[in-house]
Design an enzyme around this catalytic site. Structure first.
Site, PDB file in Angstrom:
ATOM      1  N   ARG A  93      23.293 -11.851 -11.074  1.00 17.03           N
ATOM      2  CA  ARG A  93      23.368 -12.774 -12.418  1.00 17.03           C
ATOM      3  C   ARG A  93      23.600 -14.619 -11.741  1.00 17.03           C
ATOM      4  NH1 ARG A  93      28.648 -13.317 -16.648  1.00 17.03           N
ATOM      5  NH2 ARG A  93      29.759 -14.007 -14.534  1.00 17.03           N
ATOM      6  N   LYS A 121      24.706 -18.612 -16.480  1.00 17.36           N
ATOM      7  CA  LYS A 121      25.528 -19.047 -16.409  1.00 17.36           C
ATOM      8  C   LYS A 121      26.093 -20.743 -15.752  1.00 17.36           C
ATOM      9  CE  LYS A 121      30.732 -17.406 -15.413  1.00 17.36           C
ATOM     10  NZ  LYS A 121      30.501 -17.464 -16.112  1.00 17.36           N
ATOM     11  N   GLU A 140      29.521 -15.652 -29.132  1.00 16.97           N
ATOM     12  CA  GLU A 140      30.280 -15.645 -27.890  1.00 16.97           C
ATOM     13  C   GLU A 140      31.915 -17.179 -28.305  1.00 16.97           C
ATOM     14  OE1 GLU A 140      29.835 -16.620 -24.411  1.00 16.97           O
ATOM     15  OE2 GLU A 140      27.833 -16.023 -24.469  1.00 16.97           O
TER      16      GLU A 140
END
Length: 454
Positions: free
Chosen positions: A198, A300, A336
């Protein structure tokens, strides 16, 4: 008069090895192990040195004299295995005297026998917050685009240019993963290669160079072992590991930073929400959005999180635990929560928002989907309308920090729905138990997700 605890541990070391290894500033070691093997007692071995302020334990007979000095952390390999000597200490070369320099404690370990001391904190009341540990890891990307060899250093402040890319333009990413101590004494990581992947994906989006999967995982392992005493006892929490990828190079115009730094620190943590394992209370946000299509919501990036702080603060002021965000185009589909993914359960069918580019591909999210399907549940990744919350049997959140957190109530506009009278749902409890049992080594890991650190 009672002897200091650190001195007691030093005596245990002396009793086991007969004498201290001696270390000079040239990284020459006199090792009890080396002597037993009949090798050159002054053969240079693999050492890591890092000066640090601490206490000087000067042994004269059996009386330790304590005075300010500096400490050095080192470890070295022997032919018979790893002798990991010390968290923050070294032994200096005196003619007939071993002098121990220590910041906090002396711990001796060997391949066959280990003394595992825990940090002196209240493990029974551990919350999710920063706790200064012993070491952090730092590695920099060289001019050729490859990362140089990193190293461990005492936890502390870092130096950055005022014109660093991360400070001026937010060029940075972070990850989060945990290490658990099992009841049989092992230390387990959970899917660290997924965090590495990621970060690589996010680095490409942010025009940065990322460590390879192997470099990432090895750095995490080193950080965990260096901070081993901060890993909570089994069942008391976990060691939260925070890798950072920062545009540390100086830049004035809008451009990628010329230097990239990879940093890892760690902190022992308990439950993320103040409710602990009790269900949380969410408010649906209808004015502001966490991410937009084509943006960075799917990676992220550090810049994704500061914009939600004000909305979260207002919601908490009204008694809510956190905020649930909707999509930025239609303002009616779930995306989210501030820092975790959302799942909705109806008639034993589990639904979660699809990864559209504005929803973070959570590793816990991915794991829960796989665990649920392996246990016979039907799982859908799709558009989930906000109205489905009003008809759901149960709702829960997932994330590295929260693991699985049941939702007790959701407030949307002027409507508030309470799920199962505020109690956790059966599905979320089952999946929580299944996942944490793997993470904590309570069951056999048939998924191949855990990695033992030793």
């Amino acid at each position: 008069m009672a002897m200091p605890m650190a001195a007691t541990r030093i005596q245990r070391f002396k009793a086991r090895f007969g004498k201290f290894p001696n270390l000079t500033t040239r990284s020459t070691v006199v090792s009890a192990t080396a002597a037993e093997e009949g090798r050159d007692a002054k053969k240079p071995l693999h050492c890591y040195l890092q000066a640090r302020k601490g206490d000087h334990f000067n042994f004269q007979g059996n009386r330790p004299e304590i005075r300010p000095w500096s400490s050095v952390f080192f470890s070295f390999n022997s032919a018979t295995g790893m002798l990991q000597y010390g968290r923050e200490h070294c032994v200096s070369c005196y003619h007939n005297l071993g002098a121990l320099h220590t910041q906090a404690e002396a711990v001796a370990t060997s391949a066959s026998e280990e003394v595992d001391e825990l940090a002196d904190i209240d493990w029974d009341n551990l919350r999710f917050g920063i706790q200064k540990t012993d070491y952090m890891y730092l590695m920099k990307c060289c001019q050729d685009g490859e990362f140089c060899e990193g190293d461990l250093r005492p936890f502390g402040n870092i130096e950055l240019s005022p014109s660093a890319g991360v400070l001026n333009y937010g060029q940075g990413l972070f990850e989060g993963l945990k290490a658990h101590r099992t009841y049989d004494g092992r230390i387990l990581l959970f899917r660290p290669e997924e965090n590495a992947l990621r970060m690589i994906m996010g680095a490409e989006r942010m025009c940065m160079t990322a460590p390879s999967i192997e470099q990432f995982v090895e750095a995490v392992k080193q950080t965990v072992l260096a901070n081993k005493r901060w890993i909570p006892p089994a069942g008391k929490g976990s060691l939260y590991i925070r890798p950072l990828l920062l545009g540390s190079g100086a830049i004035l115009g809008l451009a990628p930073a010329p230097e990239i730094s990879f940093l890892i620190y760690a902190s022992p943590v308990g439950n993320y929400f103040k409710e602990g394992l009790a269900p949380i209370q969410l408010q649906v946000e209808t004015k502001y959005h966490r991410a937009t299509p084509g943006g960075t919501g799917g990676v992220k990036a550090i810049g994704n999180y500061a914009p939600v702080l004000r909305i979260q603060e207002v919601a908490k002021g009204k008694g809510f635990s956190d905020v649930l965000y909707l999509d930025a185009i239609n303002n009616k589909y779930l995306e989210e929560v501030s820092s975790c993914n959302i799942f909705v359960v109806k008639d034993k069918i589990i639904s979660t928002p699809a990864l559209s580019g504005s929803v973070l591909p959570g590793i816990t999210r991915k794991s829960i989907i796989e665990v649920a399907r392996s246990r016979g549940y039907e799982v859908h990744e799709r558009l989930v309308h906000v109205d489905e919350l009003m008809d759901a049997d149960e709702v829960f959140c997932t994330g590295t920090a929260v693991v699985i957190s049941a939702v007790g109530s959701i407030t949307y506009l002027d409507r508030r729905l309470i799920y199962r009278n505020g109690a956790p749902g059966e599905v979320s409890q089952e999946l929580y138990s299944a996942l944490t049992s793997i993470q904590m080594g309570l069951v056999e890991d048939n998924m191949g997700w855990t990695m033992e650190v030793k």
